[in-house]
Design an enzyme around this catalytic site. Sequence first.
Site: not given
Length: 328
Positions: A110, A191, A194
């Site tokens: 990140k 996967k 979101k």
Amino acid sequence: MRVLSGIQPTGRLHLGNHLGAIRQFVDLQSRAECLFCVVDLHAMTLDWDPEALRADTLQIAALYLACGIDPERSIVFVQSHVPQHCELSWLLGCLAGFGELSRMTQFKDKSRGRESVPFGLFAYPVLMAADILAYRATAVPVGDDQRQHLELTRDLALRFNARFGETFPVPEAFIGKVGARVMSLQNPSDKMSKSAVDPAGRIELLDPPDVVRAKVRRAVTDSGREVRHNPETKPAVSNLLEIFSLVSGEEMSTLEARYGDSGYGRFKADLGEALVAFLAPIQQRCGELRAAPDHLAAVLRQGAERATALAEPTLRDVRARMGLVAGG
Ligand code: TRP
């Protein structure tokens, strides 16, 4: 066994969150003392929008309840309502090393390419350790991607105990049973996520029926026409079959017998209806909760009170052991 887990209020929950995580939380309620929090402070570790954070926090709390988490049995609360999390995070942070935090893969992923990396992103795993250790939780249901953070939590617990005396149990990861790994409808090797930009790959728990049907219709399939469960040769259809089995409660073999040779069209139409039926009671209950904000606020207030009653004695112990003067 004392269980604690948390979900970040970033974006909307989808079927993978329900079948992979929340459903397991619901099962655990009858076997353990459970705490489930909405980790709003973790959602501030990268850019966020204040209004979206507030809305998403309430949405996740409502969905916890709508999916079957019972606030009479479990403690449901918002992380920032219990300031002991932040306090313990500071105290544990004084035992954590720059090197070990720099090695966290989520931090590396990140922070890559950012001009300025927020301190909160670096401290993220320490706050997560504080979430868990404040309650002396022993079991932590998490996805695979959180294993390394849990390992750090265990190291910090052991380090604290070695230096200041036995204080924390060393928590175990509680990784859900296989089969609850729900993959993207557009790319079955990833996967269901979101954060993926294209919402077509995920069924959101609050998607209206027509959106659910359309996403299933547009889901990718594999070559050939047979509806068979074989993740090696038919990854896309196998994912759809697993979803079908999980939401309908029907055995895989029953579904294969019914749809094996019927072609993808009928299979997808029925899967769409099964999903709509599965989501209907969740959406109804969530709607009722959102229409009664005072009730939801009262549930969260009571959750925060019960959580504080468990965390404060831990903090009192930790402060004293670390040499802070009592009183204040
Ligand atoms: N980091 C977790 C995730 O992204 C969320 C989380 C925060 C959490 N604190 C926690 C999970 C404590 C379990 C226990 O999934």
